[in-house]
Each structure stands twice: as C-alpha cells, then as structure tokens.
Design a protein around this motif. Structure first.
Motif, short mmCIF file in Angstrom:
data_model
loop_
_atom_site.label_atom_id
_atom_site.label_comp_id
_atom_site.label_asym_id
_atom_site.label_seq_id
_atom_site.Cartn_x
_atom_site.Cartn_y
_atom_site.Cartn_z
N PHE A 12 18.12 50.19 43.25
CA PHE A 12 17.80 50.43 44.65
C PHE A 12 18.73 51.47 45.24
CE2 PHE A 12 20.89 47.02 44.45
CZ PHE A 12 21.77 47.29 45.48
N GLN A 13 18.32 52.03 46.36
CA GLN A 13 19.15 52.98 47.10
C GLN A 13 18.79 52.90 48.58
OE1 GLN A 13 18.77 57.17 46.09
NE2 GLN A 13 20.77 57.67 46.91
N SER A 14 19.78 53.16 49.42
CA SER A 14 19.58 53.07 50.87
C SER A 14 19.54 54.44 51.51
CB SER A 14 20.71 52.25 51.50
OG SER A 14 21.95 52.92 51.34
N SER A 15 19.18 54.43 52.79
CA SER A 15 19.14 55.64 53.60
C SER A 15 20.47 55.81 54.33
CB SER A 15 18.02 55.52 54.63
OG SER A 15 18.36 54.53 55.60
N VAL A 16 20.51 56.81 55.18
CA VAL A 16 21.59 56.91 56.15
C VAL A 16 21.37 55.84 57.21
CG1 VAL A 16 21.94 59.37 55.79
CG2 VAL A 16 20.26 58.60 57.49
N HIS A 25 13.97 57.61 57.90
CA HIS A 25 12.76 57.59 57.07
C HIS A 25 12.71 58.78 56.11
CE1 HIS A 25 8.39 58.38 56.37
NE2 HIS A 25 8.40 57.08 56.15
N ASP A 26 13.13 59.96 56.57
CA ASP A 26 13.05 61.18 55.76
C ASP A 26 14.39 61.55 55.13
OD1 ASP A 26 10.43 61.26 56.66
OD2 ASP A 26 10.86 62.68 58.26
N SER A 27 15.29 60.59 55.06
CA SER A 27 16.61 60.83 54.47
C SER A 27 16.50 61.13 52.99
CB SER A 27 17.49 59.58 54.69
OG SER A 27 18.67 59.64 53.92
N VAL A 28 17.45 61.91 52.47
CA VAL A 28 17.51 62.13 51.03
C VAL A 28 18.16 60.96 50.32
CG1 VAL A 28 17.53 64.64 51.24
CG2 VAL A 28 19.70 63.38 51.16
N GLY A 29 18.81 60.08 51.08
CA GLY A 29 19.48 58.93 50.49
C GLY A 29 20.97 58.97 50.75
N TYR A 30 21.59 57.82 50.68
CA TYR A 30 23.02 57.72 50.92
C TYR A 30 23.67 57.09 49.69
CZ TYR A 30 27.47 56.40 53.02
OH TYR A 30 28.81 56.25 53.30
N GLY A 31 24.73 57.72 49.21
CA GLY A 31 25.37 57.22 47.99
C GLY A 31 24.49 57.49 46.79
N ALA A 32 24.68 56.73 45.75
CA ALA A 32 23.90 56.88 44.52
C ALA A 32 23.08 55.62 44.29
CB ALA A 32 24.83 57.12 43.33
N PRO A 33 21.98 55.72 43.55
CA PRO A 33 21.21 54.52 43.22
C PRO A 33 22.06 53.50 42.47
CG PRO A 33 19.97 56.51 42.70
CD PRO A 33 21.37 56.95 43.00
N GLN A 38 22.36 42.48 39.17
CA GLN A 38 21.46 41.45 38.66
C GLN A 38 20.50 40.99 39.74
OE1 GLN A 38 23.59 38.21 36.85
NE2 GLN A 38 24.55 39.51 35.31
N ALA A 39 20.96 41.01 40.98
CA ALA A 39 20.14 40.63 42.12
C ALA A 39 20.83 41.15 43.37
CB ALA A 39 19.95 39.12 42.20
N ASN A 40 20.06 41.37 44.41
CA ASN A 40 20.67 41.87 45.63
C ASN A 40 19.84 41.44 46.82
OD1 ASN A 40 21.26 44.03 47.82
ND2 ASN A 40 22.90 44.28 46.33
N GLY A 41 20.53 41.05 47.90
CA GLY A 41 19.85 40.55 49.08
C GLY A 41 19.47 41.59 50.09
N LEU A 42 19.76 42.85 49.81
CA LEU A 42 19.49 43.88 50.82
C LEU A 42 18.68 45.03 50.23
CD1 LEU A 42 23.09 44.11 52.35
CD2 LEU A 42 21.20 42.74 53.17
N VAL A 43 17.92 44.76 49.20
CA VAL A 43 17.30 45.88 48.50
C VAL A 43 16.06 46.43 49.18
CG1 VAL A 43 18.22 45.19 46.29
CG2 VAL A 43 15.99 44.33 46.98
N VAL A 44 15.45 45.69 50.06
CA VAL A 44 14.37 46.22 50.88
C VAL A 44 14.56 45.66 52.27
CG1 VAL A 44 11.89 46.39 51.23
CG2 VAL A 44 12.78 46.22 48.93
N ARG A 45 14.96 46.49 53.20
CA ARG A 45 15.17 45.97 54.55
C ARG A 45 15.10 47.08 55.57
NH1 ARG A 45 21.54 44.62 55.93
NH2 ARG A 45 22.28 46.76 56.00
#
Length: 240
Positions: A12-16, A25-33, A38-45
């Motif tokens: 997963f990867q997040s935006s700014v 919405h049109d961000s190139v992304g923040y940080g690296a994927p 193993q699991a993450n609670g914030l992967v789609v929010r």
C-alpha cells in the motif's frame, strides 16, 4: 474452483495530507510503497478531521498482483477475497485494474497505477479507469472475509495477462468526490502473513469454451462479452 494467491509484492501507499482534495486525489504519493506488512489498519482510508481550521484530506490505496500465467482457458466466474484485519469501517470499496510495477518500490504506486495505463493523473475519475468490480461493502469485523465479484473485464484479463494487477480504493476516491465524513478506515491481510489462510486470493472457475475465433482481429480470450452476453455463453456469431 481453483485458487491463485496474491504475490508477496502486494502492499500500500498513501497520499500527501492536504486541505485541498485535488492535491490529495491527484498526488504522486508520499514516501515509498510498503510491501513487507503482514496486515495494516490504514491501507484504505480517507479522513476529514474535526477540530481543525478547515478540512484536511488523506487517502491510501492498496495494491495486489497475482501470477495468472497458467490461466489459459476461458474463466467463467471469479471472486477476489480479502480478509479484514481491523474493526474499523470504511465502505464501499472498489477493485480496479492497475498499472503499477510490483517489482519496484521506488515507483510511486499511488500514482503509477493510473499513469501506467496511459491515463492523465490530474482530474482522473471513474470514467478513465477500468473497474473490475462494483462498489462493495466491507464489514467492520476483524478476521471476516470480503468478497468482490469480478466482472467481465476482469475475467478476460485473468486469461490475457500473466500478471493480474489491481488497486483497491474507496468509492469516493474512484469518483473523485471529496468525502463528507471522515476518519473511516479499513485494512486487510497481505501475502506476507504466515501461510496462506489469510492471504488475498482469487477463486475462479473455468467456463465453457464458447466460440473460439477472433472478432475483427481481436482474440476471443480478450473479449469479455458481445452486446452484454459473456463470450463463454456464445457458440456462434450471426449464425456462424
């Protein structure tokens, strides 16, 4: 039924984090994927915090890839299953075709899932991408499964592509609509979890061969339907 599991390159990867929805919405992304979770609670929010001066927005998108090189026959039906790793609620979600590169975490998957399909990053919405499912509710229940029924476009790509890549995102993200409520979250188990009992998976059933010829130079395996009828259910075209 046959099963293919997600590769360990899923992640997963997040935006700014920004007050302007378009910037998020049109961000190139923040940080690296992130590909080793193993699991993450914030992967789609998405979230719209209260108690601030103005609204702030944030998005995250999840990415999965499957080795489908051994699927060479018509797929009659398929279901993507993701196991929920939290008790949060963030629905509905949609599965879309992705153009990210699973082999490179130096790429910003948050944006390359779009640009990798030749789509302009600025102002994209649901009309620009290929949806592999309808909007689907995800239960706010730890260790429960969510099933996404894959559509004709997905069934065709399961056969024609050796690497089946998807992006999981919120319906508001797909439609490019700023959310009106916030702090909604969900998460799933990834292939890095020990064993396969919680891994993302696609259950599929091979369908009847249907007609086996190309139409206007397009291979039948790459045609999901004609006039809304699945190719697997068509034995002849115009009587031939």
């Amino acid at each position: 039924m046959a099963i293919v599991y997600s590769n360990a390159s899923d992640g997963f990867q997040s935006s700014v984090f920004d007050a302007n929805w378009d910037n998020v919405h049109d961000s190139v992304g923040y940080g690296a994927p992130t590909t080793n979770s193993q699991a993450n609670g914030l992967v789609v929010r998405y979230e719209r915090p209260t108690g601030r001066t103005g609204d702030m927005y944030y998005l995250a998108r999840s990415f999965f890839d499957f080795d489908t090189s051994e699927i060479t026959s018509t797929v009659g039906s398929a279901t993507l299953s993701l196991k929920v790793s939290t008790n949060y609620s963030c629905t509905p979600l949609v599965i879309c075709k992705s153009g990210h590169d699973p082999s490179s975490t130096s790429d910003d998957w948050f944006s390359t899932w779009i640009t990798g399909q030749g789509i302009t990053l600025s102002g994209w919405d649901a009309d620009d991408v290929t949806a592999y499912s309808v909007s689907t509710a995800v239960p706010a229940s730890h260790n429960s499964w969510t099933d996404f029924t894959l559509n004709a476009d997905a069934l065709s790509d399961l056969v024609s592509l050796s690497s089946f890549k998807i992006c999981v995102l919120h319906e508001a993200d797909l439609s490019d609509t700023a959310p009106t409520s916030g702090n909604l979250r969900t998460g799933f188990y990834f292939a890095d979890y020990s064993g396969t009992s919680r891994d993302p998976k696609i259950d599929y059933t091979l369908g009847p061969a249907g007609y086996g010829n190309s139409v206007m130079g397009v291979a039948s395996a790459n045609i999901g339907s004609i006039n809304g009828i699945a190719t697997a259910n068509i034995s002849k075209v115009s009587g031939v």
